[in-house]
Structure formats: structure tokens, C-alpha cells
Design a protein around this motif. Structure first.
Motif, mmCIF file in Angstrom:
data_model
loop_
_atom_site.group_PDB
_atom_site.id
_atom_site.type_symbol
_atom_site.label_atom_id
_atom_site.label_comp_id
_atom_site.label_asym_id
_atom_site.label_seq_id
_atom_site.Cartn_x
_atom_site.Cartn_y
_atom_site.Cartn_z
ATOM 1 N N GLU A 89 0.810 -1.161 0.024
ATOM 2 C CA GLU A 89 -0.147 0.126 0.072
ATOM 3 C C GLU A 89 0.626 1.263 0.130
ATOM 4 O OE1 GLU A 89 -3.975 -0.725 2.461
ATOM 5 O OE2 GLU A 89 -2.537 -0.664 3.625
ATOM 6 N N SER A 90 0.360 2.402 -0.516
ATOM 7 C CA SER A 90 1.114 3.474 -0.461
ATOM 8 C C SER A 90 0.595 4.490 0.672
ATOM 9 C CB SER A 90 0.624 4.422 -1.794
ATOM 10 O OG SER A 90 -0.709 4.687 -1.783
ATOM 11 N N VAL A 91 1.469 5.285 1.114
ATOM 12 C CA VAL A 91 1.071 6.182 2.168
ATOM 13 C C VAL A 91 -0.154 6.954 1.840
ATOM 14 C CG1 VAL A 91 1.902 8.367 3.321
ATOM 15 C CG2 VAL A 91 3.553 6.521 2.825
ATOM 16 N N LEU A 92 -0.517 7.169 0.396
ATOM 17 C CA LEU A 92 -1.786 8.005 0.183
ATOM 18 C C LEU A 92 -2.769 7.083 0.476
ATOM 19 C CD1 LEU A 92 -3.406 10.306 -1.012
ATOM 20 C CD2 LEU A 92 -2.810 9.452 -3.214
ATOM 21 N N GLU A 93 -2.882 5.941 0.150
ATOM 22 C CA GLU A 93 -3.927 5.054 0.333
ATOM 23 C C GLU A 93 -4.227 4.784 1.668
ATOM 24 O OE1 GLU A 93 -3.587 1.613 -3.360
ATOM 25 O OE2 GLU A 93 -1.896 1.538 -1.737
ATOM 26 N N ARG A 94 -3.255 4.804 2.891
ATOM 27 C CA ARG A 94 -3.468 4.501 4.009
ATOM 28 C C ARG A 94 -4.111 5.982 4.697
ATOM 29 N NH1 ARG A 94 2.413 2.794 5.769
ATOM 30 N NH2 ARG A 94 2.890 3.225 3.377
ATOM 31 N N VAL A 95 -3.655 7.102 4.082
ATOM 32 C CA VAL A 95 -4.183 8.486 4.653
ATOM 33 C C VAL A 95 -5.552 8.480 4.254
ATOM 34 C CG1 VAL A 95 -4.161 10.783 4.423
ATOM 35 C CG2 VAL A 95 -1.982 9.365 4.722
ATOM 36 N N VAL A 96 -6.001 7.906 2.989
ATOM 37 C CA VAL A 96 -7.185 8.073 2.432
ATOM 38 C C VAL A 96 -8.464 7.224 3.526
ATOM 39 C CG1 VAL A 96 -8.837 7.456 0.671
ATOM 40 C CG2 VAL A 96 -6.977 8.510 0.196
ATOM 41 N N ARG A 97 -7.888 6.143 3.879
ATOM 42 C CA ARG A 97 -8.670 5.128 4.995
ATOM 43 C C ARG A 97 -8.927 5.786 6.126
ATOM 44 N NH1 ARG A 97 -5.782 0.578 3.522
ATOM 45 N NH2 ARG A 97 -5.011 0.116 5.371
ATOM 46 N N GLU A 113 -9.375 3.417 17.913
ATOM 47 C CA GLU A 113 -10.531 3.233 17.001
ATOM 48 C C GLU A 113 -10.335 3.566 15.485
ATOM 49 O OE1 GLU A 113 -14.464 2.284 15.612
ATOM 50 O OE2 GLU A 113 -13.203 1.425 17.320
ATOM 51 N N LEU A 114 -9.747 4.582 15.470
ATOM 52 C CA LEU A 114 -9.371 5.303 13.956
ATOM 53 C C LEU A 114 -8.243 4.021 13.314
ATOM 54 C CD1 LEU A 114 -9.713 7.379 11.979
ATOM 55 C CD2 LEU A 114 -7.978 8.539 13.164
ATOM 56 N N ALA A 115 -7.437 3.402 13.998
ATOM 57 C CA ALA A 115 -6.429 2.604 13.397
ATOM 58 C C ALA A 115 -7.583 1.335 13.208
ATOM 59 C CB ALA A 115 -5.582 2.124 14.412
ATOM 60 N N ARG A 116 -8.564 0.804 14.064
ATOM 61 C CA ARG A 116 -9.216 -0.443 13.482
ATOM 62 C C ARG A 116 -9.972 -0.059 12.275
ATOM 63 N NH1 ARG A 116 -14.128 -2.260 14.067
ATOM 64 N NH2 ARG A 116 -15.008 -0.232 14.398
ATOM 65 N N ARG A 117 -10.841 0.929 12.457
ATOM 66 C CA ARG A 117 -11.440 1.630 11.194
ATOM 67 C C ARG A 117 -10.913 1.611 9.895
ATOM 68 N NH1 ARG A 117 -16.517 5.569 12.563
ATOM 69 N NH2 ARG A 117 -17.067 4.822 14.387
ATOM 70 N N ALA A 118 -9.583 2.212 9.941
ATOM 71 C CA ALA A 118 -8.610 2.261 8.656
ATOM 72 C C ALA A 118 -7.897 0.927 8.539
ATOM 73 C CB ALA A 118 -7.730 3.182 8.836
ATOM 74 N N ALA A 119 -8.126 -0.151 9.481
ATOM 75 C CA ALA A 119 -7.416 -1.462 9.326
ATOM 76 C C ALA A 119 -5.796 -1.081 9.072
ATOM 77 C CB ALA A 119 -7.991 -2.095 7.623
ATOM 78 N N LEU A 120 -5.424 -0.384 10.135
ATOM 79 C CA LEU A 120 -3.956 -0.193 10.269
ATOM 80 C C LEU A 120 -3.313 -0.249 11.461
ATOM 81 C CD1 LEU A 120 -3.895 3.491 8.360
ATOM 82 C CD2 LEU A 120 -3.031 1.462 7.542
ATOM 83 N N PRO A 121 -2.188 -0.911 11.572
ATOM 84 C CA PRO A 121 -1.454 -1.035 12.877
ATOM 85 C C PRO A 121 -1.366 0.187 13.733
ATOM 86 C CG PRO A 121 -0.244 -2.048 10.788
ATOM 87 C CD PRO A 121 -1.138 -0.928 10.332
ATOM 88 N N PRO A 122 -1.703 0.059 14.956
ATOM 89 C CA PRO A 122 -1.913 1.228 15.828
ATOM 90 C C PRO A 122 -0.588 2.086 15.612
ATOM 91 C CG PRO A 122 -2.701 -0.636 17.089
ATOM 92 C CD PRO A 122 -1.980 -1.186 15.594
ATOM 93 N N ALA A 123 0.580 1.456 15.661
ATOM 94 C CA ALA A 123 1.806 2.244 15.315
ATOM 95 C C ALA A 123 1.765 3.320 14.196
ATOM 96 C CB ALA A 123 3.046 1.504 15.501
ATOM 97 N N THR A 124 1.333 2.406 13.279
ATOM 98 C CA THR A 124 1.397 3.249 11.802
ATOM 99 C C THR A 124 0.445 4.306 11.814
ATOM 100 O OG1 THR A 124 2.040 1.284 10.583
ATOM 101 C CG2 THR A 124 1.045 2.899 9.320
ATOM 102 N N ALA A 125 -1.049 4.086 12.439
ATOM 103 C CA ALA A 125 -2.023 5.111 12.286
ATOM 104 C C ALA A 125 -1.440 6.112 13.468
ATOM 105 C CB ALA A 125 -3.174 4.404 13.040
ATOM 106 N N SER A 126 -0.976 5.992 14.406
ATOM 107 C CA SER A 126 -0.521 6.937 15.299
ATOM 108 C C SER A 126 0.465 8.006 14.421
ATOM 109 C CB SER A 126 0.097 6.520 16.578
ATOM 110 O OG SER A 126 0.606 7.374 17.494
ATOM 111 N N ARG A 127 1.382 7.258 13.841
ATOM 112 C CA ARG A 127 2.634 8.113 13.236
ATOM 113 C C ARG A 127 1.829 8.911 12.141
ATOM 114 N NH1 ARG A 127 4.727 7.183 8.593
ATOM 115 N NH2 ARG A 127 4.105 5.176 8.428
ATOM 116 N N LEU A 128 1.085 8.456 11.196
ATOM 117 C CA LEU A 128 0.488 9.352 10.050
ATOM 118 C C LEU A 128 -0.663 10.411 10.775
ATOM 119 C CD1 LEU A 128 -0.920 6.300 7.798
ATOM 120 C CD2 LEU A 128 1.171 8.061 7.400
ATOM 121 N N ILE A 129 -1.287 9.942 11.852
ATOM 122 C CA ILE A 129 -2.312 10.831 12.254
ATOM 123 C C ILE A 129 -1.428 12.215 13.063
ATOM 124 C CG2 ILE A 129 -3.693 11.501 14.584
ATOM 125 C CD1 ILE A 129 -4.632 8.416 14.129
#
Length: 255
Positions: A8-16, A32-48
Motif C-alpha cells: 500500500e502507498s502512504v496515500l492509500e493509508r491516509v485516505v482510509r 478506534e481510528l486505526a481499527r476502522r482504517a485497518a492499520l497497525p496502531p503504530a502506523t496510524a499514530s504516526r500518520l495521524i
């Protein structure tokens, strides 16, 4: 575009991440945002964290995540419905003065009606639709207007279902809906008596742009007390006025 080990690209993960928000949950925890976006919590936290830094997301006092003001600013500035809303607002204000309840502007977005503007008032009848929210085409007055003027193959794809019944009056049978769509094209408006809410009646009329193409729908929601018929002339007159404004060369065509 950098890609993760999953391809997956970074853009795809940001869109989710952005698509995890909806009108019912404007504020979400990171977990919850990580769960909804189907992302690892660490990845979601970094992008957020990065998106918060750019102002596209923000954290409230409870550390929950919300859409940022910068994202809202960009969306409003580049909105494909900006010209439509500017052309419609003077007529919506006049209509609202007559109706005294809800006056709404809706456009077709994928397989739903998207409400892009609204005028309301204290004490107005209950309204389950929301500004910036979506509702099914088959059950709402603007949705039925837009569906009635859509290509036949698109109509059939909607009629194939599922067709949710919100009340016992919601048209959820394909044969009934085909007749109703033909009637809407013939009389020039949709009259929905208790389709979404037993306490409300909605009326909608088409808005036409260049080439007489239906590009949006103007709707009102009033109490279900038999008074809706009396405001039909005002709704139709406002729709004609907006359509004339939309057909002006100076107004950008809605996307």
C-alpha cells in the motif's frame, strides 16, 4: 509514492484514515481510528501525528482525533458544489422565509443523495438527514428527483436493492418505485409523505443546469399535517429561479 510492506502507498493509508470519519462519529480515538482504517496502531499514530502537524487533523481536549480546520478550508475553497450553492442560496433564503422549516440542497454522489447545503430554524420539524451527510435515493425526496432523471441502467441498479424501508410508507418495492419515478418526471416534483419519518413530509424539485440537465435537487421538509401541498408553488418557483441562475455562463457547472 512510498509503499509499505503490504504494497500500500502512504496515500492509500491516509485516505482510509479520513474515510473512517462519518457524521455520527466526528471524533475518534487513535485506537478506534486505526481499527476502522485497518492499520497497525503504530502506523496510524504516526500518520495521524503528521496530519495533525499539517492541520488536516486535530486533537480535542480528550485527545480524540477530529478533521482539521485546514482540511475544511481546502474542501470549501475547492468544492465542486460552490457555484451551485452560491447560485441557490438567495432563492433558498426566500423559500425558507415562506416555509419556516428545513430547506435543503442535494446532489447525486455515487449511489446516494449528498446534502451540500441547508437552512433550518428553531423548532423546525424533526429531520434525520444532515448537512454533509448522505441518504438513500429511493426514500428521500431529493434522491427520488435525482434518480428519476438518471439513466435507465443506473435506475435499475438502484431498484435491484437493497431498498431499506424507514417507515411503512417508504417505497421499497421496485415496481412501485418505477411508477413513482415516472410520475415524478411527469409532474416535475417528488412528494414524500412520511417516507423517512412518520412526522414529516418532504417535497423536492429538480435543478437544471446547462443543456437542461438535472444537476441537483431543492427540497423542503415540513410537518406531516397536510400543509405541504400549499408550499408546492413556492418550491417550484424557487427551483426555476435557481435553474435560471445555474444556466448563466458565469456560474461554474456542478461536478
Amino acid at each position: 509514492m512510498a509503499r509499505s510492506t503490504s504494497g500500500e502507498s502512504v496515500l492509500e493509508r491516509v485516505v482510509r484514515l479520513f474515510e473512517a470519519f462519518d457524521s455520527d462519529t466526528p471524533a475518534i480515538t487513535v485506537t478506534e481510528l486505526a481499527r476502522r482504517a485497518a492499520l497497525p496502531p503504530a502506523t496510524a499514530s504516526r500518520l495521524i501525528g503528521e496530519l495533525v502537524g499539517y492541520g488536516w487533523l486535530r486533537r480535542d481536549a480528550d485527545r480524540r482525533v477530529r478533521i482539521g480546520v485546514r482540511m475544511w478550508e481546502l474542501a470549501v475553497r475547492a468544492s465542486p458544489t460552490l457555484g451551485l450553492r452560491e447560485a441557490a442560496m438567495p432563492f433558498m433564503e426566500d423559500l425558507h422565509a415562506v416555509v419556516g422549516h428545513h430547506v435543503q440542497l442535494g446532489v447525486l454522489q455515487h449511489r446516494e443523495v449528498l446534502y451540500v447545503d441547508r437552512l433550518s430554524a428553531p423548532g423546525a420539524v424533526r429531520n434525520v438527514s444532515r448537512f454533509g451527510g448522505r441518504m438513500p435515493l429511493h426514500a428521500t425526496s431529493p434522491g427520488l428527483v435525482l434518480l428519476a432523471h438518471s439513466p435507465a441502467d443506473f435506475q435499475e441498479s438502484i431498484l435491484a436493492g437493497p431498498l431499506r424501508a424507514f417507515t411503512e410508507r417508504t417505497p421499497s418495492d421496485p415496481r412501485t418505485l418505477r411508477v413513482l419515478l415516472g410520475e415524478i418526471r411527469r409532474i416535475g416534483y417528488a412528494y414524500c409523505d412520511g417516507f423517512i419519518d412518520d412526522l414529516a413530509t418532504a417535497v423536492a424539485a429538480p435543478l437544471r443546469g446547462s443543456g437542461d440537465q438535472v444537476v441537483a435537487a431543492l427540497s423542503v421538509i415540513v410537518p406531516r399535517d397536510g400543509s405541504a401541498r400549499s408550499i408546492l408553488p413556492a418550491v417550484l418557483a424557487a427551483a426555476r429561479g435557481i435553474s435560471r441562475a445555474l444556466q448563466s455562463p458565469s456560474v461554474p457547472a456542478p461536478a
